[in-house]
Design an enzyme around this catalytic site. Structure first.
Site, mmCIF file in Angstrom:
data_model
loop_
_atom_site.group_PDB
_atom_site.id
_atom_site.type_symbol
_atom_site.label_atom_id
_atom_site.label_comp_id
_atom_site.label_asym_id
_atom_site.label_seq_id
_atom_site.Cartn_x
_atom_site.Cartn_y
_atom_site.Cartn_z
ATOM 1 N N GLY A 15 0.746 -1.253 -0.005
ATOM 2 C CA GLY A 15 0.007 -0.128 0.066
ATOM 3 C C GLY A 15 0.855 1.431 0.008
ATOM 4 O O GLY A 15 1.610 1.381 0.900
ATOM 5 N N GLY A 17 -0.323 4.368 0.049
ATOM 6 C CA GLY A 17 -1.129 5.474 0.585
ATOM 7 C C GLY A 17 -0.314 6.564 1.458
ATOM 8 O O GLY A 17 0.913 6.632 1.267
ATOM 9 N N PHE A 18 -0.845 7.203 2.164
ATOM 10 C CA PHE A 18 -0.053 8.226 3.213
ATOM 11 C C PHE A 18 0.803 7.483 4.151
ATOM 12 O O PHE A 18 2.052 7.688 4.300
ATOM 13 C CB PHE A 18 -0.992 9.054 3.937
ATOM 14 C CG PHE A 18 -1.567 10.141 3.071
ATOM 15 C CD1 PHE A 18 -0.886 11.298 3.002
ATOM 16 C CD2 PHE A 18 -3.139 10.192 2.885
ATOM 17 C CE1 PHE A 18 -1.380 12.151 2.110
ATOM 18 C CE2 PHE A 18 -3.626 11.122 2.203
ATOM 19 C CZ PHE A 18 -2.823 12.212 1.861
ATOM 20 N N GLY A 19 0.331 6.333 4.762
ATOM 21 C CA GLY A 19 1.044 5.583 5.720
ATOM 22 C C GLY A 19 2.130 4.939 5.244
ATOM 23 O O GLY A 19 3.063 4.930 5.266
ATOM 24 N N VAL A 83 -2.769 -7.426 -4.271
ATOM 25 C CA VAL A 83 -2.396 -8.442 -2.904
ATOM 26 C C VAL A 83 -3.683 -9.539 -2.956
ATOM 27 O O VAL A 83 -4.620 -8.859 -2.839
ATOM 28 C CB VAL A 83 -1.950 -7.848 -1.818
ATOM 29 C CG1 VAL A 83 -1.935 -8.769 -0.781
ATOM 30 C CG2 VAL A 83 -0.451 -7.227 -1.929
ATOM 31 N N GLU A 174 -17.673 18.351 2.185
ATOM 32 C CA GLU A 174 -16.986 18.977 1.192
ATOM 33 C C GLU A 174 -17.470 18.654 -0.134
ATOM 34 O O GLU A 174 -17.735 19.788 -0.969
ATOM 35 C CB GLU A 174 -15.527 18.482 1.051
ATOM 36 C CG GLU A 174 -14.535 19.040 2.028
ATOM 37 C CD GLU A 174 -13.327 18.078 2.546
ATOM 38 O OE1 GLU A 174 -12.452 18.671 3.545
ATOM 39 O OE2 GLU A 174 -13.013 16.975 1.810
ATOM 40 N N ASP A 303 -5.434 3.305 7.941
ATOM 41 C CA ASP A 303 -7.117 3.274 8.176
ATOM 42 C C ASP A 303 -7.264 1.647 8.367
ATOM 43 O O ASP A 303 -8.471 1.403 8.796
ATOM 44 C CB ASP A 303 -7.779 3.464 6.665
ATOM 45 C CG ASP A 303 -7.829 4.814 6.649
ATOM 46 O OD1 ASP A 303 -7.176 5.684 7.419
ATOM 47 O OD2 ASP A 303 -8.357 5.448 5.755
#
Lengths: 426, 426
Positions: A15, A17-19, A83, A174, A303
């Site tokens: 992954g 993403g941000f992490g 995966v 938003e 998450d």
């Protein structure tokens, strides 16, 4: 960093993403063999995804190729692959084709939206997690106005000009605000048979106030700012049924063409394959050092992780949590390689902010609560700072400046799938 | 402009490409009721489409909403719809849903690529006419490198790193050059198991030299500039068969994963429904004032028209022809409304240019032939000047400056269709 004569430890991150990306940056150019696996070829700046869905930005403005971000260090390999599962006993990540061995693993596959047992609703009310989602929502939103312009039936026209967003978290707020702004400002002069500013935007939220994670004064302010923009908030009530024709909210049936889902997440299926306890929405119950029970070589972040050790409540699914956990997970691996113990993770909460529209936002900076123009500029500033890559920052700043002064949106394109264009645009 | 007491004349323009949009701009705010019909909601700046296909620009950089371009004048209505046919006797444009009456009609529905009786080749070798085409070609090109990086079979890897462009006109030359540049400059550091600079780019052209419409010295220069970039030109030979595995060129079978079609056009089917003579590729044989036989209220312009009155040869399918014809067609209508005769069209050829790569181009400016850096800057300058809208000009200039100095491309995204993302990227 100690160099050993043994083969270098193999670290795998699933992954980007941000992490996952923060962890990768920290492990890049260290004395490990690092493999980053993602099913897309780009890192997505998800907090601005709603701006792609509402025609303010282009996909490439908020996404950067993972390979390019990590290309400098030769110890990093990027694999574009899906995966299927993780075998923690054999220490293997199984891909749709092939598998990858690891000595240390970071799992950061995030979450998707959840339809509370109604997967058939996804087609009716797309959620907003991927670029594909955003382009589809943009297409549906712009097409609704086109449809209304040509509709001969008054009821159909009204339904086409009614937009319902389900879920009053930051994304829902938003989206609702941005659609209201397009209708009120951007499209006003473009149609001859409808007045886009008469479009109804309805935000459905189960709690009495939107933005559940925020302090009450900011939640009230958000309600007022939404009302100022003309968004009708249906609070304290749930969407109980969806159809092509509209949606049921309590006793009321709202006829509407475009429905957008922002009402809940479910963790990636990859978490379950780890064979350790997960919570109700599929998040992995992690130890306080981010490792999983019995396998300290495996850490779960972002998450996908349920981290309840600080407050008793799981940490929220926001990018600062994921980024801080990503850095900690990378540090933990370097410490374990050196023979030390992984360290407890502490989340440092700098606050949070949500934007509603032009000059409209709320910001909870812990020391101080901002609303309206100051909150909006704080939001702009933070989001530009954290955008991936210098090029994206300049490009987004330009688009925003243009939109602010011209009231126009730059990416009002209705695109469909390859080779579907011969068909009529319905 | 004379105003009459009769109802205002109804003018319909079908197609908002270069020709249709120029005509619309000229008729906007005149004393007519103007309806513009297009099947997309945007005007596309097609000369830069290859830059979307090769990840240099985003779709929104080269497209602007037709409604917004024409929103100022209240006499203009824009309809997003598919035209099925035109009934010149009843003076009606038939849409998939509904129909539109006209007093004067301009047909500007352009052309699509032609596969010379092999429509099944389109799936194997997409052409480049729409944004959807461009995004699909970008996806295939970037995925080929991803595939090669993971391929265990040497033959499969070589095929994935072989890109074949069929057709050596301006689009084919630009595509071949741009793919060679991505491989040689942009992707060099991003992979671990392949060297992208070893990618083969092959351009197949039936004539002995590329760029058939250009003077011979520029054609020779283009051949040399392509060779300098590492593009292999197979000239004087035709692609005779295509399959998943590759394509047959004369006696040679070239194994390749990505094939791109730039080898021929066929005119829009709308032309045939006019009931007047069309040429071999479906273009309408127009009178020298752009009207069609027996129906001077109907004019056909741009790629859909065969206009042989100036040189005996049909005018080429390029944007200056379409734009000049669009303006003339609009003038003709205003004259006919005033009771005058439509005027003969004269094409003023200012020259043409094609780009090959960084600092590489050819420009035929009639008085002077340019190659290399001067041609390339001339090309840049002209394309920026003619881009739709101020916002797009700034955005594109920024992307180009960034790409020029960093050797990076900003839009390297592999996106798929909505809800297909759960599937593995194959």
């Amino acid at each position: 960093m100690e160099t050993s004569k043994n083969p270098k430890p193999r670290v795998v991150i699933v992954g980007a993403g941000f992490g996952g990306l923060e962890a990768a940056k920290k492990l890049a150019c260290q004395d490990v063999v690092l493999t980053v696996i993602d099913r897309t070829n780009y890192h997505l700046f998800q907090p601005l995804l709603y701006q792609v869905a509402t025609a303010a930005l282009s996909p490439a403005d908020i996404a950067g190729p993972v390979r390019a971000i990590l290309s400098k260090c030769k110890n990093v390999e990027v694999i574009l692959a899906e995966v299927e599962s993780i075998d923690v006993n054999a220490r293997k990540v199984k891909l749709t084709e092939g598998e990858v061995d690891y000595d240390y693993l970071i799992v950061a596959t995030g979450a998707r939206h959840s339809y509370f047992g109604h997967p058939e609703w996804e087609q009716l009310a797309p959620g907003l997690k991927s670029l594909e989602d955003a382009i589809e929502i943009r297409r549906r939103t712009l097409m609704a106005f086109e449809y209304a312009e040509r509709a001969s039936d008054e009821a159909a026209r009204k339904a086409a000009m009614t937009f319902v967003v389900v879920g009053g978290g930051p994304t829902g707020v938003e989206m609702a605000g941005a659609i209201a702004e397009i209708a009120r400002y951007t499209l006003t002069k473009d149609f001859r048979h409808i007045d886009p500013s008469q479009a109804r935007v309805i935000l459905v939220e189960g709690e009495p106030l939107v933005l559940a994670a925020y302090p009450e004064d900011l939640r009230r302010s958000a309600m007022k700012q939404l009302a100022d923009l003309g968004v009708e908030v249906r609070a304290g009530i749930h969407a109980t049924n969806l159809s092509d024709q509209g949606l049921q909210v309590g006793d009321e049936f709202i006829p509407c063409r475009v429905k957008i889902w922002a009402a809940g997440n479910t963790a990636s299926f990859v978490g379950k394959s780890l064979g350790v306890p997960v919570d109700r929405v599929g998040r992995v119950m992690v130890n306080n050092d981010l490792t999983i029970p019995n396998h300290r070589e495996v850490q779960v972040i972002g998450d996908l992780a349920n981290f309840p050790h600080q407050t008793g409540e799981p940490l929220p699914g926001v990018s600062p949590v994921a980024m801080q956990q990503g850095r900690q997970a990378a540090r933990n691996i370097l410490m374990m390689i050196d023979g030390d113990e992984p360290q407890r993770f502490w989340y440092f909460d700098k606050g949070s902010m949500a934007t509603i529209g032009r000059n409209k936002a709320v910001a909870d900076l812990k020391m101080v609560h901002l609303t309206g123009i100051p909150a909006w500029f704080a939001w702009l500033f933070i989001h530009i700072i954290f955008l991936v890559g210098f090029r994206n920052r300049i490009a987004v700043l330009f688009q925003w400046a243009w939109a602010y002064f011209s009231f126009n949106k730059g990416a009002r394109l209705i695109t469909r799938n390859f080779q579907s264009e011969q068909r009529p645009p319905t």
